[in-house]
Design a protein around this motif. Structure first.
Motif, mmCIF file in Angstrom:
data_model
loop_
_atom_site.group_PDB
_atom_site.id
_atom_site.type_symbol
_atom_site.label_atom_id
_atom_site.label_comp_id
_atom_site.label_asym_id
_atom_site.label_seq_id
_atom_site.Cartn_x
_atom_site.Cartn_y
_atom_site.Cartn_z
ATOM 1 N N MET A 152 -15.560 0.270 -0.570
ATOM 2 C CA MET A 152 -14.154 0.559 -0.323
ATOM 3 C C MET A 152 -13.915 0.856 1.158
ATOM 4 O O MET A 152 -12.923 0.407 1.746
ATOM 5 N N GLY A 153 -14.810 1.601 1.776
ATOM 6 C CA GLY A 153 -14.676 1.899 3.199
ATOM 7 C C GLY A 153 -14.796 0.656 4.063
ATOM 8 O O GLY A 153 -14.041 0.478 5.028
ATOM 9 N N ILE A 154 -15.727 -0.223 3.720
ATOM 10 C CA ILE A 154 -15.880 -1.477 4.471
ATOM 11 C C ILE A 154 -14.630 -2.336 4.317
ATOM 12 O O ILE A 154 -14.122 -2.898 5.300
ATOM 13 N N TYR A 155 -14.140 -2.427 3.093
ATOM 14 C CA TYR A 155 -12.922 -3.214 2.866
ATOM 15 C C TYR A 155 -11.749 -2.626 3.641
ATOM 16 O O TYR A 155 -10.942 -3.354 4.228
ATOM 17 N N GLY A 156 -11.643 -1.295 3.679
ATOM 18 C CA GLY A 156 -10.585 -0.649 4.456
ATOM 19 C C GLY A 156 -10.707 -0.945 5.937
ATOM 20 O O GLY A 156 -9.717 -1.207 6.620
ATOM 21 N N ALA A 157 -11.937 -0.936 6.452
ATOM 22 C CA ALA A 157 -12.147 -1.248 7.871
ATOM 23 C C ALA A 157 -11.759 -2.692 8.170
ATOM 24 O O ALA A 157 -11.143 -2.972 9.217
ATOM 25 N N VAL A 158 -12.080 -3.604 7.260
ATOM 26 C CA VAL A 158 -11.691 -5.009 7.443
ATOM 27 C C VAL A 158 -10.171 -5.131 7.446
ATOM 28 O O VAL A 158 -9.594 -5.868 8.251
ATOM 29 N N MET A 159 -9.507 -4.397 6.555
ATOM 30 C CA MET A 159 -8.039 -4.428 6.522
ATOM 31 C C MET A 159 -7.442 -3.921 7.832
ATOM 32 O O MET A 159 -6.485 -4.498 8.353
ATOM 33 N N VAL A 160 -8.001 -2.837 8.353
ATOM 34 C CA VAL A 160 -7.495 -2.285 9.611
ATOM 35 C C VAL A 160 -7.693 -3.293 10.743
ATOM 36 O O VAL A 160 -6.781 -3.545 11.539
ATOM 37 N N LEU A 161 -8.881 -3.878 10.829
ATOM 38 C CA LEU A 161 -9.162 -4.835 11.902
ATOM 39 C C LEU A 161 -8.293 -6.082 11.805
ATOM 40 O O LEU A 161 -7.788 -6.569 12.812
ATOM 41 N N THR A 162 -8.123 -6.600 10.594
ATOM 42 C CA THR A 162 -7.295 -7.808 10.466
ATOM 43 C C THR A 162 -5.819 -7.529 10.693
ATOM 44 O O THR A 162 -5.063 -8.444 11.006
ATOM 45 N N SER A 163 -5.409 -6.272 10.564
ATOM 46 C CA SER A 163 -4.004 -5.957 10.811
ATOM 47 C C SER A 163 -3.639 -6.132 12.285
ATOM 48 O O SER A 163 -2.469 -6.300 12.618
ATOM 49 N N PHE A 164 -4.650 -6.125 13.173
ATOM 50 C CA PHE A 164 -4.385 -6.317 14.596
ATOM 51 C C PHE A 164 -4.244 -7.790 14.966
ATOM 52 O O PHE A 164 -3.622 -8.115 15.965
ATOM 53 N N VAL A 165 -4.839 -8.668 14.183
ATOM 54 C CA VAL A 165 -4.808 -10.090 14.521
ATOM 55 C C VAL A 165 -3.872 -10.891 13.633
ATOM 56 O O VAL A 165 -3.592 -12.052 13.919
ATOM 57 N N ARG A 166 -3.381 -10.289 12.566
ATOM 58 C CA ARG A 166 -2.511 -10.997 11.640
ATOM 59 C C ARG A 166 -1.242 -10.190 11.447
ATOM 60 O O ARG A 166 -1.275 -8.971 11.290
ATOM 61 N N GLU A 167 -0.133 -10.879 11.437
ATOM 62 C CA GLU A 167 1.137 -10.204 11.253
ATOM 63 C C GLU A 167 1.331 -9.902 9.767
ATOM 64 O O GLU A 167 1.125 -10.754 8.917
ATOM 65 N N GLY A 168 1.708 -8.682 9.467
ATOM 66 C CA GLY A 168 1.883 -8.283 8.071
ATOM 67 C C GLY A 168 3.221 -7.609 7.861
ATOM 68 O O GLY A 168 4.052 -7.501 8.767
ATOM 69 N N LEU A 169 3.437 -7.157 6.650
ATOM 70 C CA LEU A 169 4.669 -6.475 6.307
ATOM 71 C C LEU A 169 4.678 -5.086 6.923
ATOM 72 O O LEU A 169 3.667 -4.388 6.918
ATOM 73 N N SER A 170 5.825 -4.696 7.441
ATOM 74 C CA SER A 170 5.908 -3.367 8.029
ATOM 75 C C SER A 170 6.081 -2.327 6.929
ATOM 76 O O SER A 170 6.581 -2.615 5.849
ATOM 77 N N CYS A 171 5.667 -1.124 7.233
ATOM 78 C CA CYS A 171 5.749 -0.036 6.254
ATOM 79 C C CYS A 171 7.196 0.382 6.074
ATOM 80 O O CYS A 171 7.956 0.490 7.025
ATOM 81 N N GLU A 172 7.531 0.639 4.822
ATOM 82 C CA GLU A 172 8.869 1.111 4.509
ATOM 83 C C GLU A 172 8.884 2.629 4.553
ATOM 84 O O GLU A 172 7.842 3.270 4.603
ATOM 85 N N ARG A 173 10.067 3.168 4.468
ATOM 86 C CA ARG A 173 10.209 4.621 4.446
ATOM 87 C C ARG A 173 9.623 5.160 3.148
ATOM 88 O O ARG A 173 9.857 4.634 2.070
ATOM 89 N N LEU A 174 8.841 6.216 3.244
ATOM 90 C CA LEU A 174 8.208 6.817 2.084
ATOM 91 C C LEU A 174 9.222 7.649 1.312
ATOM 92 O O LEU A 174 9.933 8.461 1.882
ATOM 93 N N THR A 175 9.310 7.401 0.004
ATOM 94 C CA THR A 175 10.184 8.216 -0.833
ATOM 95 C C THR A 175 9.317 9.132 -1.702
ATOM 96 O O THR A 175 8.200 8.785 -2.075
ATOM 97 N N LEU A 176 9.863 10.267 -2.028
ATOM 98 C CA LEU A 176 9.117 11.231 -2.814
ATOM 99 C C LEU A 176 9.208 10.962 -4.310
ATOM 100 O O LEU A 176 8.433 11.518 -5.085
ATOM 101 N N ARG A 177 10.120 10.117 -4.731
ATOM 102 C CA ARG A 177 10.312 9.855 -6.154
ATOM 103 C C ARG A 177 9.016 9.419 -6.832
ATOM 104 O O ARG A 177 8.633 9.959 -7.866
ATOM 105 N N GLY A 178 8.335 8.449 -6.261
ATOM 106 C CA GLY A 178 7.099 7.955 -6.857
ATOM 107 C C GLY A 178 6.021 9.010 -6.900
ATOM 108 O O GLY A 178 5.350 9.196 -7.926
ATOM 109 N N ILE A 179 5.848 9.719 -5.811
ATOM 110 C CA ILE A 179 4.821 10.753 -5.735
ATOM 111 C C ILE A 179 5.091 11.853 -6.756
ATOM 112 O O ILE A 179 4.187 12.292 -7.471
ATOM 113 N N VAL A 180 6.330 12.272 -6.879
ATOM 114 C CA VAL A 180 6.689 13.362 -7.788
ATOM 115 C C VAL A 180 6.446 12.960 -9.245
ATOM 116 O O VAL A 180 5.808 13.692 -10.005
ATOM 117 N N PHE A 181 6.935 11.795 -9.652
ATOM 118 C CA PHE A 181 6.826 11.425 -11.068
ATOM 119 C C PHE A 181 5.405 11.048 -11.476
ATOM 120 O O PHE A 181 4.976 11.351 -12.591
#
Length: 150
Positions: free
Chosen positions: A46-75
């Protein structure tokens, strides 16, 4: 910040916490597997996969993060807490659908009938998997003074 970058950092953090939590357990050898072997290697992967995701995020354009809502976290948190509080008192057949139903409210366009059907179907599937296929000693239904384990 892209979703790949944030997701990769989250996977790295979860892997680090898991590895730290497993530090007191023996990994064992390939002949005699210890209690930490499988979880440790899953955390490493999981850590290796996360590192690959972080590294590829610098060379590939991806979706930007949306505003975090508390609804999902709460329920989702409420669903997990309700499951934890009711699994021993009411049994799996009550606790699992409650978890699914409460967690369904995390979605802004919840359809109650669909959420109920999905919660019940997932509870049945999980009961088949955990109790009958894996043989885990989970109380299926607890009535006053009686615990029913199929």
């Amino acid at each position: 910040m892209t979703k790949d970058f944030v997701g990769g950092l989250l996977l790295i953090a979860i892997a680090a916490i898991a590895l730290w939590s497993l530090s007191g357990l023996s990994q064992g050898t390939m002949r005699v597997v210890g209690p930490a072997m499988f979880p440790r290697w899953v955390a490493v992967a999981m850590g290796i996969y996360g590192a690959v995701m972080v590294l590829t995020s610098f060379v590939r354009e991806g979706l930007s993060c949306e505003r975090l809502t508390l609804r999902g976290i709460v329920f989702v948190t409420l669903g997990i807490l309700a499951f934890a509080a009711s699994i021993r008192v009411l049994g799996f057949f009550i606790a699992a659908p409650v978890l699914g139903f409460l967690s369904g409210f995390a979605h802004p366009h919840l359809k109650i009938r669909e959420s109920l059907i999905l919660s019940i179907a997932l509870a049945i599937a999980c009961a088949l998997l955990f109790r009958f296929l894996l043989g885990l000693p989970i109380p299926m239904l607890v009535l006053p003074g009686v615990s029913i384990n199929f």
